[in-house]
Motif scaffolding. Structure first.
Motif, PDB file in Angstrom:
ATOM      1  N   ARG A   1      -2.187   3.063  -1.501  1.00 37.34           N
ATOM      2  CA  ARG A   1      -3.045   2.450  -0.217  1.00 37.34           C
ATOM      3  C   ARG A   1      -3.222   1.109  -0.231  1.00 37.34           C
ATOM      4  O   ARG A   1      -3.713   0.215  -1.175  1.00 37.34           O
TER       5      ARG A   1
ATOM      6  N   ARG B   1      -1.583   5.287   9.076  1.00 38.76           N
ATOM      7  CA  ARG B   1      -2.847   4.782   9.006  1.00 38.76           C
ATOM      8  C   ARG B   1      -3.475   6.344   8.541  1.00 38.76           C
ATOM      9  O   ARG B   1      -3.159   6.753   9.259  1.00 38.76           O
ATOM     10  N   ASP B   2      -4.977   5.457   8.381  1.00 36.50           N
ATOM     11  CA  ASP B   2      -5.817   6.287   7.856  1.00 36.50           C
ATOM     12  C   ASP B   2      -7.453   6.235   8.807  1.00 36.50           C
ATOM     13  O   ASP B   2      -7.335   4.640   8.804  1.00 36.50           O
ATOM     14  N   ARG B   3      -7.928   7.294   8.473  1.00 40.86           N
ATOM     15  CA  ARG B   3      -9.051   7.072   9.264  1.00 40.86           C
ATOM     16  C   ARG B   3      -9.810   5.525   8.891  1.00 40.86           C
ATOM     17  O   ARG B   3     -10.497   5.291  10.204  1.00 40.86           O
ATOM     18  N   ASP B   4      -9.856   4.878   7.701  1.00 41.02           N
ATOM     19  CA  ASP B   4     -10.605   3.738   7.062  1.00 41.02           C
ATOM     20  C   ASP B   4      -9.698   2.512   7.830  1.00 41.02           C
ATOM     21  O   ASP B   4     -10.831   1.425   7.555  1.00 41.02           O
ATOM     22  N   GLY B   5      -9.305   2.312   8.679  1.00 38.90           N
ATOM     23  CA  GLY B   5      -7.637   1.309   8.674  1.00 38.90           C
ATOM     24  C   GLY B   5      -7.119   0.712   8.159  1.00 38.90           C
ATOM     25  O   GLY B   5      -6.122  -0.715   8.741  1.00 38.90           O
TER      26      GLY B   5
ATOM     27  N   CYS C   1      -3.584   2.255   5.036  1.00 37.51           N
ATOM     28  CA  CYS C   1      -2.592   2.762   4.989  1.00 37.51           C
ATOM     29  C   CYS C   1      -2.571   3.317   3.680  1.00 37.51           C
ATOM     30  O   CYS C   1      -2.504   2.618   3.021  1.00 37.51           O
ATOM     31  N   THR C   2      -2.351   4.922   4.388  1.00 35.70           N
ATOM     32  CA  THR C   2      -2.130   5.294   3.281  1.00 35.70           C
ATOM     33  C   THR C   2      -0.601   6.607   3.121  1.00 35.70           C
ATOM     34  O   THR C   2      -0.701   6.780   4.117  1.00 35.70           O
TER      35      THR C   2
END
Length: 269
Positions: free
Chosen positions: A197, A239-243, A245-246
């Motif tokens: 991440r 892209r993840d919810r917190d802006g 990348c995972t």
């Protein structure tokens, strides 16, 4: 983001510095190393004896260094010359063989052998022969652990999307059912969760390029995707919810146990 994060779009197979920078970014953002070490320690704690550890393809020896102190002796098989030089500094007490696996003869039997993320570099038709060769160097009741990324991780889905390459240890597990019964006592496949991440998409693109370089090394495939193409894939899939990348990096771990010898005569009663 600077020169350090410019790996994607390059052919990392021929740019050692860019490859190293991308690999360092991956290590900095993943929990894979920590989770793997904890998992391996649990396996080691259950071994009946810990006389010898055999690491096949240890690279620079980062993982070897964490495991070797738990055994009386360590032997490594590392054909890559530059990796052997680094390994000598990382694990100075280990005995290191330079021959490839199928030509090597360590003259020892190990309580635990490790083949970690090596089969990416072995042509698929040679997987079975490679594993059976290593099993000849395992004590009865000992283990060979084979590690690869889980084929359904988001990382490997990306690799398959761009290269067509798929690495699936479940196929090898099925093939081992027909292996010589004197060698194989049991086969089990487990999963160790892990993820990479970062809050910087540019770094995620570079790390994605690092993962794509491995199957290209094996297959001799074409040029890596353009950075813009890879950036678009990362944006749409990682892209993840917190802006941030995972990238999922779950690992498959194939446990292969060496069979105990059959007991005949009065002892069997």
């Amino acid at each position: 983001m600077g020169q350090r994060n410019s790996g994607a779009g390059k052919d990392l197979r021929s740019d050692e510095d860019a490859y190293r920078d991308a690999f360092d970014l991956f290590l900095a953002g993943t929990d894979q190393k920590t989770r793997t070490h904890a998992y391996l320690c649990q396996v080691i704690d259950r071994l009946p004896t810990r006389r010898l550890f055999l690491d096949v393809g240890p690279g620079e020896g980062t993982m070897t260094r964490g495991i070797a102190p738990r055994f009386e002796r360590t032997v490594c098989i590392e054909p890559n010359r530059s990796m052997r030089h680094a390994l000598a500094d990382t694990c100075p007490d280990a005995r290191v063989l330079a021959e490839p696996v199928l030509q090597a003869d360590p003259g020892v039997t190990a309580d635990l052998a490790l083949l970690s993320h090596v089969l990416y570099y072995v042509p698929r038709p040679q997987w079975m022969a490679t594993v059976l060769r290593i099993m000849e160097w395992i004590v009865p009741g000992g283990l060979l652990l084979v590690l690869l990324e889980h084929p359904d991780s988001t990382c490997i889905r990306m690799v398959e999307h761009f290269t067509g390459s798929r690495f699936d240890l479940s196929e090898l597990a099925d093939e081992l059912a027909s292996a010589p019964p004197a060698l194989i006592g049991g086969v089990r496949l487990e999963t160790v969760p892990a993820r990479y991440r970062t809050m910087e998409r540019d770094e995620a693109v570079t790390v994605a390029g690092f993962h794509l370089s491995v199957p290209s090394t094996v297959s001799g495939g074409g040029a890596p995707p353009a950075r813009e193409t890879l950036d678009d894939y990362v944006r749409r899939h990682f892209r993840d919810r917190d802006g941030g990348c995972t990238i999922g990096n779950d690992q498959h771990v194939l446990h292969i146990q060496r069979r105990w010898p059959m007991v005949c005569g009065p002892e069997a009663k």
